[in-house]
Design an enzyme around this catalytic site. Structure first.
Site, PDB file in Angstrom:
ATOM      1  N   TYR A 131       0.847  -1.199   0.000  1.00 51.43           N
ATOM      2  CA  TYR A 131       0.000   0.000   0.000  1.00 51.43           C
ATOM      3  C   TYR A 131       0.877   1.242   0.000  1.00 51.43           C
ATOM      4  O   TYR A 131       1.913   1.260   0.677  1.00 51.43           O
ATOM      5  CB  TYR A 131      -0.897   0.035   1.247  1.00 51.43           C
ATOM      6  CG  TYR A 131      -2.338  -0.258   0.918  1.00 51.43           C
ATOM      7  CD1 TYR A 131      -3.058   0.584   0.078  1.00 51.43           C
ATOM      8  CD2 TYR A 131      -2.980  -1.382   1.428  1.00 51.43           C
ATOM      9  CE1 TYR A 131      -4.378   0.306  -0.246  1.00 51.43           C
ATOM     10  CE2 TYR A 131      -4.294  -1.669   1.116  1.00 51.43           C
ATOM     11  CZ  TYR A 131      -4.992  -0.809   0.276  1.00 51.43           C
ATOM     12  OH  TYR A 131      -6.292  -1.080  -0.056  1.00 51.43           O
ATOM     13  N   GLU A 152      -0.669   4.889  -0.433  1.00 51.90           N
ATOM     14  CA  GLU A 152      -1.488   6.064  -0.771  1.00 51.90           C
ATOM     15  C   GLU A 152      -0.634   7.331  -0.676  1.00 51.90           C
ATOM     16  O   GLU A 152       0.147   7.492   0.265  1.00 51.90           O
ATOM     17  CB  GLU A 152      -2.685   6.157   0.182  1.00 51.90           C
ATOM     18  CG  GLU A 152      -3.734   5.121  -0.164  1.00 51.90           C
ATOM     19  CD  GLU A 152      -4.925   5.140   0.776  1.00 51.90           C
ATOM     20  OE1 GLU A 152      -5.032   6.055   1.603  1.00 51.90           O
ATOM     21  OE2 GLU A 152      -5.745   4.211   0.665  1.00 51.90           O
ATOM     22  N   ASP A 205      -7.615  11.728 -25.596  1.00 57.47           N
ATOM     23  CA  ASP A 205      -7.627  10.370 -25.032  1.00 57.47           C
ATOM     24  C   ASP A 205      -7.000   9.502 -26.109  1.00 57.47           C
ATOM     25  O   ASP A 205      -7.660   9.118 -27.078  1.00 57.47           O
ATOM     26  CB  ASP A 205      -9.067   9.949 -24.723  1.00 57.47           C
ATOM     27  CG  ASP A 205      -9.127   8.504 -24.233  1.00 57.47           C
ATOM     28  OD1 ASP A 205      -8.095   7.802 -24.314  1.00 57.47           O
ATOM     29  OD2 ASP A 205     -10.207   8.079 -23.783  1.00 57.47           O
ATOM     30  N   THR A 251      -4.780   4.507 -21.818  1.00 52.54           N
ATOM     31  CA  THR A 251      -4.567   3.224 -21.161  1.00 52.54           C
ATOM     32  C   THR A 251      -3.159   2.780 -21.536  1.00 52.54           C
ATOM     33  O   THR A 251      -2.507   3.400 -22.374  1.00 52.54           O
ATOM     34  CB  THR A 251      -5.569   2.152 -21.662  1.00 52.54           C
ATOM     35  OG1 THR A 251      -5.536   2.153 -23.092  1.00 52.54           O
ATOM     36  CG2 THR A 251      -6.980   2.435 -21.180  1.00 52.54           C
ATOM     37  N   LYS A 272      -3.110  -1.265 -24.683  1.00 52.19           N
ATOM     38  CA  LYS A 272      -3.559  -1.459 -26.071  1.00 52.19           C
ATOM     39  C   LYS A 272      -2.311  -1.442 -26.954  1.00 52.19           C
ATOM     40  O   LYS A 272      -1.458  -2.304 -26.799  1.00 52.19           O
ATOM     41  CB  LYS A 272      -4.578  -0.368 -26.438  1.00 52.19           C
ATOM     42  CG  LYS A 272      -5.845  -0.438 -25.557  1.00 52.19           C
ATOM     43  CD  LYS A 272      -6.899   0.515 -26.043  1.00 52.19           C
ATOM     44  CE  LYS A 272      -8.183   0.397 -25.239  1.00 52.19           C
ATOM     45  NZ  LYS A 272      -8.195   1.214 -24.025  1.00 52.19           N
ATOM     46  N   ARG A 290      -2.614  -3.700 -17.755  1.00 53.80           N
ATOM     47  CA  ARG A 290      -3.790  -2.815 -17.717  1.00 53.80           C
ATOM     48  C   ARG A 290      -3.629  -1.735 -16.670  1.00 53.80           C
ATOM     49  O   ARG A 290      -3.556  -2.019 -15.470  1.00 53.80           O
ATOM     50  CB  ARG A 290      -5.045  -3.635 -17.426  1.00 53.80           C
ATOM     51  CG  ARG A 290      -5.270  -4.742 -18.407  1.00 53.80           C
ATOM     52  CD  ARG A 290      -6.564  -5.451 -18.112  1.00 53.80           C
ATOM     53  NE  ARG A 290      -7.602  -4.913 -18.929  1.00 53.80           N
ATOM     54  CZ  ARG A 290      -7.913  -5.381 -20.142  1.00 53.80           C
ATOM     55  NH1 ARG A 290      -7.250  -6.396 -20.655  1.00 53.80           N
ATOM     56  NH2 ARG A 290      -8.880  -4.851 -20.841  1.00 53.80           N
TER      57      ARG A 290
HETATM   58  N1  DSN Z   1     -13.474  -0.831 -24.588  1.00 52.96           N
HETATM   59  C1  DSN Z   1     -12.231  -0.447 -25.205  1.00 52.96           C
HETATM   60  C2  DSN Z   1     -12.279  -0.702 -26.663  1.00 52.96           C
HETATM   61  O1  DSN Z   1     -12.486  -1.842 -27.007  1.00 52.96           O
HETATM   62  O2  DSN Z   1     -12.096   0.192 -27.476  1.00 52.96           O
HETATM   63  C3  DSN Z   1     -11.798   0.898 -24.875  1.00 52.96           C
HETATM   64  O3  DSN Z   1     -11.745   1.056 -23.496  1.00 52.96           O
END
Ligand code: DSN
Length: 482
Positions: free
Chosen positions: A72, A74, A227, A253, A256, A262
């Site tokens: 932890y 914080e 984004d 994110t 991807k 993640r």
């Molecule tokens: N749900 C994702 C996608 O498949 O584009 C994005 O967060």
């Protein structure tokens, strides 16, 4: 009460407990182990074409599965609410440095928060940081390729928390061309006066015009948030335009195209925001707003194991191999798009500048729901998706395909021609099943027909065997066993 040797439990139970804590997963929990093995088999012998997915490397998964999970912390490096944080402080600082370096950012001008649990919490943190409750936000509509968190609502219902706690007005693509209608965005922004405009997509195959969006944001005194979740790996490799030059804030994110585990990142500008006609400077105050919005505003302890995985991924991002990988992602996407066009399919906007394409099935007389089911049955994973101009989100007429995951397994352009053939076979079979049914039959009826007709089952099994033999040839990144 002591049972034996001064213990409150029996020695035998205690010995079992201590043994249990050291057992490998396969021995300790064969049930979960076997589910994971089945998923590994699915990933290895299937064709993963979901545009938002990727295969993390072994090193990333090792960091993710490490003792960093236990801690932890914080707060932020040097200012924690827990003891024993010297190593997580070092890790978080390293991750911040790598994040800035991976996107070529000067730490005088940009800062980064590496604690968001994923992209949705990262976006919500940005909104709560810079937009007051019920303040106004404009994002690309979900059916037009935007993301849920960019303010999605329908005529009947506010769906995303962004539209519940803020006032959301969507901008759209031109239904004829599939390209974003920036003129309409500009007109509507002048009427709506948003506090924040989002330049981000979840299913859009073309580069965004960040300069135009900056101009629209400036006309309204709005912040511009990119984004870049889908394309952050492509941006880091320099193979698509970067939003950093034009934006105040950039979220992403990390799993991807960036190919980490993640998690989420928020980059924010520092220094001078604007200079007025008299030369008076207004400074950004995003650092404290965003950091406080993430913690303590929305989150508790950072996921240090995820921060470790992201740090490892960011180191990989800065290698020449990663740049080569992203070039291949683009080349593969073009190869897939062209091969599908050669098979007679319509691709929205006619092609792609990035890692994904949207195939429009309206000209074939089918839709995304039915074809997705058949493709799943032949071991091809993709998404149904609305196409520009779709009347109902309940029967989306397209399929979204992305090349990042299979490119991580080493596939090149020639292999994607083969992938296109498999997709084509799946769609031909979908049309055959449809022909055998009442045109008004529901998706449920379709799935029943597909799995009950002996002839269909045979065809599915035959194509699936071909797909599995093809996919099984390519190496699978990650941990050797799991
Ligand atoms: N749900 C994702 C996608 O498949 O584009 C994005 O967060």
């Amino acid at each position: 009460m002591s049972l034996t040797n001064g213990h409150c439990v029996s020695k035998e139970t205690w010995d079992h407990h201590n043994k249990m804590m050291l057992e490998p997963l396969s021995v300790n929990d064969p049930e979960v182990f076997s589910i994971i093995k089945k998923e590994k088999h699915r990933q290895t012998y299937g064709l993963e074409l979901i545009a938002s997915e990727n295969f993390a490397s072994r090193a990333v998964l090792e960091a993710l599965g490490s003792c960093m999970n236990n801690k932890y912390s914080e707060g932020y490096p040097g200012q924690r609410y827990y003891g024993g944080t010297e190593h997580v402080d070092e890790l978080e600082r390293l991750c911040q440095l790598r994040a800035l370096e991976a996107f070529g950012l000067n730490s005088e001008k940009w800062g980064v928060n590496v604690q968001p649990y994923s992209g949705s919490p990262a976006n919500f943190a940005v909104y709560t940081a810079v937009v007051e409750p019920h303040g106004r936000i404009m994002g690309l509509d979900l059916p037009d390729g935007g993301h849920l968190t960019h303010g999605f609502m329908t005529e009947k219902k506010k769906i995303s928390a962004t539209s519940i706690f803020f006032e959301s007005m969507a901008y759209k693509v031109n239904p004829e061309t599939g390209y974003i209608n920036y003129d309409r965005l500009q007109e509507n922004a002048k009427l709506f006066h948003p506090k924040l405009i989002i330049a981000g997509t979840s299913c859009y195959s073309r580069n965004l015009d960040y300069a135009r969006m900056r101009q629209i944001a400036n006309e309204n005194g709005a912040y511009l948030l990119a984004d870049m979740a889908h394309i952050s790996g492509l941006i880091a490799a320099g193979v698509v335009p970067s939003p950093f030059e034009h934006c105040d804030i950039v979220s992403t994110t990390t799993h991807k195209t960036l190919r980490g585990c993640r998690a989420g990142l928020i980059f924010f500008r520092k220094g001078v925001r604007s200079i007025d006609a008299k030369g008076k400077e207004t400074m950004y105050n995003l650092e404290s707003l965003i950091n406080q919005a993430v913690f303590p505003g929305l989150q508790g302890g950072p996921h240090n194991h995820a921060i470790a995985g992201v740090a490892v991924a960011l180191k990989q991002v800065m290698t020449p191999e990663f740049k080569a990988y992203q070039k291949q992602v683009l080349a593969n996407c073009k190869a897939l798009s062209n091969a599908l066009i050669d098979h007679g399919y319509k691709i929205v906007t006619g092609g792609s500048d990035n890692h994904l394409i949207l195939l429009d099935l309206r000209t074939k007389g089918s839709d995304g729901g039915r074809t997705e089911k058949v493709l799943e049955a032949i071991a091809i994973a993709c998404n149904k998706n609305t196409c520009p101009g779709d009347k109902s989100a309940l029967r989306p007429s397209g399929l979204r395909f992305g090349t990042p995951a299979l490119t991580s397994r080493g596939l090149i352009e020639e292999d994607f021609k083969k992938v296109a053939e498999f997709i084509h076979k799946g769609i031909v079979l979908t049309l055959e099943v449809q022909k055998s049914m009442d045109p008004k039959a529901t998706l449920k009826d379709f799935v029943q027909a597909m799995s009950q007709g002996e002839n269909f089952q045979e065809q599915i099994a035959g194509i699936r065997a071909e797909v599995e033999a093809f996919a099984g040839q390519f190496p699978m990144p990650g941990l050797p066993e799991l």
